[in-house]
Design a protein around this motif. Structure first.
Motif, mmCIF file in Angstrom:
data_model
loop_
_atom_site.group_PDB
_atom_site.id
_atom_site.type_symbol
_atom_site.label_atom_id
_atom_site.label_comp_id
_atom_site.label_asym_id
_atom_site.label_seq_id
_atom_site.Cartn_x
_atom_site.Cartn_y
_atom_site.Cartn_z
ATOM 1 N N GLN A 1 69.280 68.524 43.253
ATOM 2 C CA GLN A 1 69.083 68.976 44.625
ATOM 3 C C GLN A 1 69.955 70.198 44.894
ATOM 4 O OE1 GLN A 1 69.818 65.459 47.051
ATOM 5 N NE2 GLN A 1 67.614 65.057 47.117
ATOM 6 N N ALA A 2 69.600 70.935 45.914
ATOM 7 C CA ALA A 2 70.383 72.111 46.296
ATOM 8 C C ALA A 2 71.839 71.718 46.498
ATOM 9 C CB ALA A 2 69.817 72.718 47.572
ATOM 10 N N PRO B 1 67.403 76.534 45.282
ATOM 11 C CA PRO B 1 66.010 76.561 44.802
ATOM 12 C C PRO B 1 65.642 77.850 44.070
ATOM 13 C CG PRO B 1 66.101 75.553 46.965
ATOM 14 C CD PRO B 1 67.489 76.033 46.669
ATOM 15 N N SER C 1 65.784 77.950 40.251
ATOM 16 C CA SER C 1 64.812 77.239 39.434
ATOM 17 C C SER C 1 64.134 78.198 38.469
ATOM 18 C CB SER C 1 63.758 76.571 40.329
ATOM 19 O OG SER C 1 64.341 75.590 41.157
ATOM 20 N N THR D 1 65.328 72.879 37.542
ATOM 21 C CA THR D 1 64.575 72.773 38.783
ATOM 22 C C THR D 1 65.503 72.322 39.892
ATOM 23 O OG1 THR D 1 62.566 72.195 37.563
ATOM 24 C CG2 THR D 1 62.601 71.730 39.922
ATOM 25 N N SER E 1 65.667 71.422 43.915
ATOM 26 C CA SER E 1 64.868 71.108 45.101
ATOM 27 C C SER E 1 65.713 71.248 46.362
ATOM 28 C CB SER E 1 64.313 69.690 44.996
ATOM 29 O OG SER E 1 65.371 68.754 44.849
ATOM 30 N N SER E 2 65.060 71.614 47.436
ATOM 31 C CA SER E 2 65.777 71.815 48.705
ATOM 32 C C SER E 2 65.921 70.527 49.470
ATOM 33 C CB SER E 2 65.033 72.842 49.549
ATOM 34 O OG SER E 2 63.710 72.416 49.794
#
Length: 125
Positions: free
Chosen positions: A12-13, A86, A89, A122, A124-125
């Motif tokens: 996660q961010a 993000p 990524s 990867t 994610s926000s």
């Protein structure tokens, strides 16, 4: 020469990841290494690089968040990535080349001749 990356994943961010690149078959003393990344639809861009004289170079987006370091063996490389966002990524690639490049040249793909298969990051926000 073979380069093998590991350590990618999904976070996660604000999270962090540590990438590792291990080389085999390098016998030259003037081998330098670096990290690049490529997101879908974008050009490959330099992230950070290290000369054989232990000089380092970072892309502006990596300064303050990413740290490149030599691994346990001479021609291995780590990339510690903190506060991932993000926009980070991408597929991350380890690369190697021969010679004594300038610090700016460390971030240019055309100076490298060996490439790993890449490890996916990867965020994610």
């Amino acid at each position: 020469v073979e380069l093998v990356e590991s350590g990618g994943g999904s976070v996660q961010a604000g999270g962090s990841l540590n990438l590792t690149c291990v080389s085999s078959g390098v016998t030259a003393n003037n081998y330098f290494m670096g990290w690049f990344r490529q997101a879908p639809g974008k050009e490959r861009e330099g992230v950070a690089g290290r000369t054989n004289e232990a000089k380092w170079s970072y892309a502006d987006f990596a300064k303050g968040r990413f740290t490149i370091s030599q691994g346990n063996t001479k021609n291995s490389l780590h990339l510690q990535m903190l506060n991932l966002q993000p926009d980070d990524s991408a597929m991350y690639y380890c690369a190697g080349g021969y010679g004594w490049p300038s610090l700016s040249a460390l971030l240019l793909a055309r100076h490298y001749v060996n490439w790993g298969q890449g490890t996916q990051v990867t965020v994610s926000s």
